[in-house]
Motif scaffolding. Structure first.
Motif, PDB file in Angstrom:
ATOM      1  N   ARG A 160      58.240   9.481  38.531  1.00 43.91           N
ATOM      2  CA  ARG A 160      57.167  10.695  38.279  1.00 43.91           C
ATOM      3  C   ARG A 160      56.637  10.504  37.158  1.00 43.91           C
ATOM      4  O   ARG A 160      55.571  10.781  36.851  1.00 43.91           O
ATOM      5  CB  ARG A 160      58.204  11.927  38.279  1.00 43.91           C
ATOM      6  N   ALA A 161      57.104   9.350  36.269  1.00 42.83           N
ATOM      7  CA  ALA A 161      56.397   8.894  35.129  1.00 42.83           C
ATOM      8  C   ALA A 161      55.378   8.056  35.445  1.00 42.83           C
ATOM      9  O   ALA A 161      54.938   7.457  34.376  1.00 42.83           O
ATOM     10  CB  ALA A 161      57.563   8.369  33.976  1.00 42.83           C
ATOM     11  N   ASP A 203      57.392   8.871  26.895  1.00 39.60           N
ATOM     12  CA  ASP A 203      55.939   9.001  26.858  1.00 39.60           C
ATOM     13  C   ASP A 203      55.522   9.897  28.247  1.00 39.60           C
ATOM     14  O   ASP A 203      54.544  10.379  28.310  1.00 39.60           O
ATOM     15  CB  ASP A 203      55.573   7.502  27.328  1.00 39.60           C
ATOM     16  N   SER A 204      56.535  10.414  28.781  1.00 39.44           N
ATOM     17  CA  SER A 204      56.579  11.518  29.688  1.00 39.44           C
ATOM     18  C   SER A 204      57.402  12.507  29.586  1.00 39.44           C
ATOM     19  O   SER A 204      58.391  12.644  30.101  1.00 39.44           O
ATOM     20  CB  SER A 204      56.783  10.903  31.171  1.00 39.44           C
ATOM     21  N   THR A 206      57.640  15.775  30.315  1.00 35.87           N
ATOM     22  CA  THR A 206      57.921  16.589  31.432  1.00 35.87           C
ATOM     23  C   THR A 206      58.929  15.825  31.952  1.00 35.87           C
ATOM     24  O   THR A 206      60.316  16.285  32.382  1.00 35.87           O
ATOM     25  CB  THR A 206      56.926  17.155  32.319  1.00 35.87           C
ATOM     26  N   ALA A 207      58.994  14.635  32.437  1.00 39.05           N
ATOM     27  CA  ALA A 207      59.945  13.907  33.531  1.00 39.05           C
ATOM     28  C   ALA A 207      61.143  13.930  32.517  1.00 39.05           C
ATOM     29  O   ALA A 207      62.314  13.776  33.079  1.00 39.05           O
ATOM     30  CB  ALA A 207      59.347  12.622  33.618  1.00 39.05           C
TER      31      ALA A 207
END
Length: 226
Positions: A160-161, A203-204, A206-207
Motif C-alpha cells: 500500500r506504500a 514515508d507513508s 497511513t500505511a
C-alpha cells in the motif's frame, strides 16, 4: 595490520585489560599480552553491537559510555554506525590515558576501517552467515508462525506504500537481522521488531498507522511462554 597495532598500543596502557573494535562482522583484537581470547572478544562485540543497534532504534545514537562491573570498567567509544572501540580496564585508572590515545588516533582508525571495508567488499562476513542461520532456525521454531503472520501483514502495507513484495521481503529480512543483533528473540522482544518495521513505513503515515494497529493485535496474542 595497522588497526591491530593500534589495539596493541591501547593494550599496553597501565590498567587496560583488553581492547577490541566491535563491528557487525565480529571483533578485531590485538595479539598482545592484554588481548582478549577470541571467544570472549566476539561475545563482547555482539553485546556492544546489540547496544548500539538498540540505541539507534530508539533515536538516541550511542555516545562514549562507561559501564562499571565491580572492580572493572568497560569504555565504549563509537567510531561510526558499524564499528565501536571497546576497552576493558581497571575501574579507577586508565580512563584519561585511553581517552587521550583514542582522540589522537580516531581519524586514523576510521580511515583504516574504511580502507578495510573496501578491501572486503567481495567477502562474505561470518557474522552475516551466523545471523542468517539464526533467522532460519527461528522461522522453523515456535515463533515461526507469528513471524510468518507479521511478514504477511507487513507485505500488505508495504504494498500500500507503493513497494513490491520483493522489497517487502528484503526489508523484513533486514529488520529480522537487526532484531537478532540487538536482543534475544522472544515474545517479550517482538515489539522491538515491530517498531523497526514501522519505521520503514514512515514515508507513508497511513500505511504505517494501519500496519501498527493490525500487528499489535498479532503480537498481543502470542503466549508469553512461547
Amino acid at each position: 595490520m595497522q588497526l591491530l597495532r593500534l589495539l596493541e598500543e591501547l593494550g599496553v596502557v597501565q590498567g587496560v585489560r583488553g581492547a577490541i573494535i566491535a563491528t557487525a562482522d565480529g571483533a578485531l583484537s590485538g595479539k598482545g599480552k592484554n588481548s582478549l581470547p577470541e571467544v570472549t572478544a566476539n561475545d563482547v562485540a555482539k553485546t556492544v553491537r546489540r547496544m548500539t543497534v538498540a540505541s539507534a532504534t530508539v533515536g538516541v545514537p550511542l555516545q562514549e559510555l562507561l559501564i562499571n562491573f565491580g572492580a572493572a570498567r568497560m569504555m565504549v567509544v563509537p567510531l561510526r554506525d558499524d564499528a565501536t572501540v571497546v576497552v576493558l580496564l581497571e575501574r579507577d585508572s586508565a580512563v584519561s590515558a585511553v581517552r587521550n590515545l583514542l582522540n589522537a588516533h580516531l581519524g586514523e582508525i576510521r580511515e583504516l576501517l574504511d580502507a578495510q571495508g573496501n578491501d572486503d567488499d567481495d567477502d562474505v562476513a561470518p557474522e552475516g552467515d551466523e545471523v542468517e542461520d539464526e533467522i532460519g532456525r527461528i522461522m522453523k521454531g515456535e515463533l515461526g508462525p507469528v513471524l510468518d503472520r507479521i511478514a504477511h501483514q507487513y507485505a500488505i502495507y508495504v504494498g500500500r506504500a507503493g513497494k513490491s513484495r520483493e522489497e517487502a521481503g528484503e526489508l523484513m529480512r533486514e529488520q529480522l537481522r537487526e532484531w537478532l543483533l540487538c536482543c534475544n528473540p522472544s515474545p517479550y522482544t517482538l515489539p522491538l521488531l515491530v517498531d523497526g518495521l514501522g519505521l520503514t513505513l514512515n514515508d507513508s503515515p497511513t500505511a504505517r498507522g494501519e500496519f501498527m494497529e493490525v500487528v499489535q493485535n498479532t503480537i498481543r496474542n502470542v503466549p508469553a511462554g512461547r
